[in-house]
Design a protein around this motif. Structure first.
Motif, short mmCIF file in Angstrom:
data_model
loop_
_atom_site.label_atom_id
_atom_site.label_comp_id
_atom_site.label_asym_id
_atom_site.label_seq_id
_atom_site.Cartn_x
_atom_site.Cartn_y
_atom_site.Cartn_z
N ASP A 130 0.85 -1.19 0.00
CA ASP A 130 0.00 0.00 0.00
C ASP A 130 0.89 1.25 0.00
OD1 ASP A 130 -2.32 1.61 0.33
OD2 ASP A 130 -2.10 1.58 2.51
N HIS A 151 -5.27 3.66 -4.42
CA HIS A 151 -6.37 4.52 -4.85
C HIS A 151 -6.06 4.93 -6.29
CE1 HIS A 151 -3.65 7.88 -4.19
NE2 HIS A 151 -3.64 7.71 -2.86
N GLU A 154 -2.57 6.33 -7.04
CA GLU A 154 -1.51 5.32 -6.93
C GLU A 154 -1.59 4.31 -8.07
OE1 GLU A 154 -1.16 5.50 -2.04
OE2 GLU A 154 -2.72 4.30 -2.99
N LYS A 188 -9.25 1.16 -4.85
CA LYS A 188 -10.10 1.77 -3.83
C LYS A 188 -10.85 3.00 -4.34
CE LYS A 188 -6.59 2.28 -1.05
NZ LYS A 188 -5.68 2.46 0.11
N GLY A 217 -7.44 4.46 4.47
CA GLY A 217 -6.72 3.47 3.66
C GLY A 217 -5.72 2.70 4.51
N ASP A 218 -5.07 3.39 5.42
CA ASP A 218 -4.11 2.72 6.32
C ASP A 218 -4.85 1.71 7.20
OD1 ASP A 218 -2.18 4.55 5.31
OD2 ASP A 218 -2.94 6.06 6.70
MG MG Z 1 -3.58 5.31 1.20
#
Ligand code: MG
Ligand code: APR
Length: 278
Positions: A130, A151, A154, A188, A217-218
């Motif tokens: 991630d 996402h 990324e 995501k 997200g983490d």
């Molecule tokens: Mg993230």
């Protein structure tokens, strides 16, 4: 592309493992989380907290010394490896004890992060990559499932395809790149797409705009890591983590404003939300 199936509430109920009464912390798996740097300790705190509530037995966090204080005051249950990224090619290091690994929250996409991924891919442990662990690369040396959780920005970085272009067919692009790279892609956003390397693809039906806030997200990365440890089937672990992460946000907005969610609130709701599937 034919209609993409949703990973439903029923699917989660059917596949979420029961906790074995005879189990001990060793049998539920030890996870390794490589996360957090001097400037970004919070991402590691959030991933640690979520991982520890998601079914694993033990967690080791490899992080910077600055992050340890932040993590241990919020999640005293975690244990630590210091300066792992500086020692990653040390022949004494043994990763056999780990059932799954996650890399990236609060890390920069730099040569140290890449060296850690290079070192770990052949180890045969399921890996979640991630944030800082998402760069253009090959996964040919992977000896176990690799799960990327980008996402849109990324995803654009790792594929070299513009966000504008990717938005024309998110699910098709996720499926295509999952196949090309031989990895699972969790793309995501509203309607997260989960694309497996063999072409199997799902849409996640849970979640809402309360999740559009830094840190959620983490939290998801931590949940996937924890779920990989307690599921026999790694695909179910990924699908269930994404579904339940969104279900926590849905539970939040039943009685609270979507403006107000913090990422760690998801993990606080997790015990009750997970219970509803058991
Ligand atoms: Mg993230
Ligand atoms: N509806 C449903 N789900 C959403 C929505 C929405 N409108 N918006 C976001 N989400 C969900 C995503 O599906 C994902 O699970 O919230 C989560 C957001 O994850 P990230 O985009 O990874 O955000 P996060 O990492 O928490 O915070 C931003 O990411 O790019 C890095 O460096 C950046 O530190 C920054 C961090």
């Amino acid at each position: 592309m034919k209609e993409i199936p949703r990973w439903s509430e029923k699917d989660v109920t059917r596949t979420l493992p029961h906790r074995n009464q005879e189990g001990h912390k060793g049998s539920f798996g030890t996870a390794l989380l490589i996360a957090g740097s001097a400037g970004m300790p919070g991402a590691a705190v959030l991933a640690t907290y979520a991982a520890m509530r998601s079914g694993l037995g033990k967690l080791t966090v490899a992080t910077s010394s600055e992050s340890i204080v932040a993590i241990s005051s919020f999640v005293p249950e975690a244990t630590f490896e210091t300066d792992l990224l500086d020692r990653i090619n040390d022949s004494q290091l043994d990763f056999n004890q780990y059932s799954a690994v996650a890399v990236g929250p609060g890390l920069l996409p730099d040569y140290k992060t890449e060296a850690a991924i290079d070192r770990l891919l052949p180890e045969g442990k399921p890996m979640v990559l991630d944030a800082g662990a998402l760069s253009p690369r090959s996964y040919d040396s992977a000896a176990a499932p690799v799960i990327l959780t980008p996402h849109m920005g990324e995803f654009s970085r790792i594929t070299g395809v513009s966000v504008e272009e990717l938005q024309k067919g998110q699910a098709a692009y996720a499926a295509d790149w999952a196949n090309r790279l031989g990895v699972t892609i969790v793309l995501k956003g509203p309607g997260t797409v989960i694309a497996f390397p063999d072409g199997e693809t799902f849409i996640n039906p849970t979640g809402n705009s309360s999740l559009a806030k830094g840190g959620t997200g983490d939290t998801l990365t931590g949940m996937i890591l924890g779920m990989l440890c307690c599921h026999d089937n790694w695909r179910h672990a990924v699908l269930n983590a994404v579904h339940i992460h969104g279900a926590c946000a849905d539970e939040w907005i039943r009685t609270r404003s979507p403006h107000s969610l913090l990422a760690h609130d998801l993990t606080e709701l997790l015990p009750v939300v997970m219970n509803s599937f058991e």
